[in-house]
Design an enzyme around this catalytic site. Structure first.
Site, short mmCIF file in Angstrom:
data_model
loop_
_atom_site.label_atom_id
_atom_site.label_comp_id
_atom_site.label_asym_id
_atom_site.label_seq_id
_atom_site.Cartn_x
_atom_site.Cartn_y
_atom_site.Cartn_z
N SER A 1 0.81 -1.23 0.00
CA SER A 1 0.00 0.00 0.00
C SER A 1 0.84 1.28 0.00
O SER A 1 0.49 2.23 -0.70
CB SER A 1 -0.97 0.00 1.19
N LYS B 1 -9.82 -5.61 10.36
CA LYS B 1 -10.93 -5.01 9.60
C LYS B 1 -12.26 -5.01 10.38
O LYS B 1 -13.08 -4.10 10.20
CB LYS B 1 -11.11 -5.73 8.27
N ASN C 1 -12.03 -1.27 5.59
CA ASN C 1 -10.61 -1.21 5.19
C ASN C 1 -10.12 0.22 5.00
O ASN C 1 -8.95 0.44 4.72
CB ASN C 1 -10.34 -2.04 3.93
N GLY D 1 -16.46 -19.19 -1.84
CA GLY D 1 -16.07 -18.74 -0.50
C GLY D 1 -17.20 -17.99 0.18
O GLY D 1 -18.07 -17.42 -0.49
N ALA D 2 -17.19 -18.02 1.49
CA ALA D 2 -18.22 -17.31 2.26
C ALA D 2 -17.61 -16.66 3.50
O ALA D 2 -18.29 -16.43 4.48
CB ALA D 2 -19.34 -18.28 2.65
N ALA E 1 -13.65 -12.17 2.73
CA ALA E 1 -13.33 -11.68 1.39
C ALA E 1 -14.56 -11.75 0.48
O ALA E 1 -14.81 -10.84 -0.32
CB ALA E 1 -12.18 -12.49 0.80
N TYR F 1 -2.95 -13.00 -5.44
CA TYR F 1 -1.99 -12.80 -6.53
C TYR F 1 -0.62 -13.25 -6.06
O TYR F 1 -0.38 -13.41 -4.85
CB TYR F 1 -1.95 -11.32 -6.96
N GLY G 1 -5.47 -11.15 -8.51
CA GLY G 1 -6.00 -10.07 -7.69
C GLY G 1 -5.15 -8.82 -7.56
O GLY G 1 -5.47 -7.94 -6.77
#
Ligand code: ATR
Length: 272
Positions: free
Chosen positions: A16, A65, A86, A125-126, A129, A214, A236
């Site tokens: 970042s 988060k 985020n 997925g659950a 994300a 990624y 990603g």
């Protein structure tokens, strides 16, 4: 100079600062952006300290988060439904919480010319994300989103929470009954070198497959998708830059250009 940072634990690996400093340089914004390692039980104290030092905003990553959502005085709808924040903005003594992950994904899909409107989307997925991207994906008017998860009860719980008729839930075995236009891997399986056990019949030669993870090499899911003859596979990295761009816009009111930053990150990954 205006100060920003990203809180996480661990945080050394974060890209970042590079992304935001490049945005700032390219848009001629005078700001500084650093990483901040917060103690595992010291997140809210660290945020208060940063606010007291005059910090303007912060990104938040694993594992803070959910705590970032709790300390926010005001929340966007997408953050509330994601159950996670985020992006924090500090204005007039208030903490404003937002979640730009889903928007980052949608921007990256659209940038890659992936059609979302009227599309049949399979979301794998659950966990956190997956939850974070559902509202922004629904806003693109897909025909349907099937949420498939190894533990089906978690996928069921997610669709109950959102209550939208375009959402359905299933286990991995039941994915075989449909072909999808877009398959998005939001499981953490790639992080441990694993592949979600979905049916090969989900992929046609028109299907676009996206992995939120990624790395230097293609993830196991994207290798598998290619072998099934998918039209396109995307990792990603663009989502990472995309979510940062949305945060940058929230803070600075300026839209940074993402393409060159994505290219720079890809080439630095290739050299690692
Ligand atoms: P995140 O915040 O990355 O979403 P999480 O909330 O812990 O992390 O959720 C991880 C997700 O990846 C879950 O959907 C998990 O499936 P389960 O709910 O069945 O645990 C999924 N996952 C992790 N490893 C997996 C694997 N090897 N195969 C398939 N799904 C996997």
């Amino acid at each position: 100079m205006d100060q920003y940072l990203v809180f996480g634990n661990p945080i050394k690996q974060s890209r970042s600062p590079f992304i935001h400093q490049t945005f700032a340089k390219n848009t001629k914004q005078a700001l500084n952006y650093e990483t901040k390692l917060a103690d595992l039980n010291g997140f809210s104290v660290a945020v208060t300290e940063f606010i007291n030092q005059g910090g303007k905003g912060a990104n938040v990553t694993v594992p803070f988060k959910e705590q970032a959502l709790e300390i926010s005085d005001e929340l966007s709808d997408r953050a509330r439904l994601a159950g996670a924040v985020n992006t924090l903005t500090f204005i007039n003594g208030k903490i404003i919480g937002d979640n730009t992950d889903g928007e980052g994904l949608v921007h990256d899909l659209l940038r890659n010319n992936v059609q979302l409107e009227n599309s049949r989307i399979l979301l794998l997925g659950a966990g956190g994300a997956a939850k974070g991207v559902i509202l922004p994906l629904l806003a693109q008017n897909p025909a349907s989103i099937v949420i498939a998860n190894r533990t089906i009860s978690k996928a069921d719980a997610l669709i109950n929470k959102f209550g939208d008729s375009r959402l359905t839930a299933c286990g991995f075995e039941q994915t075989s009954i449909n072909v999808y236009d877009v398959i998005i891997n939001a499981t953490s399986a790639s992080l441990s070198g694993n592949l979600p056990a979905i049916a090969t019949t989900t992929v046609s030669k028109k299907t676009v497959c996206y992995d939120m993870v990624y790395g230097k090499e293609l993830t196991p899911f994207l290798v598998w998708a290619k072998a099934q003859g998918a039209a396109k596979v995307i990792d990603g990295i663009g989502m990472l830059v995309g979510q940062a761009a949305v945060s940058f816009h929230i803070w600075r009111g300026v839209q940074p250009e993402v393409e060159t930053v994505i290219d720079q990150l890809k080439s630095s990954l290739a050299q690692e």
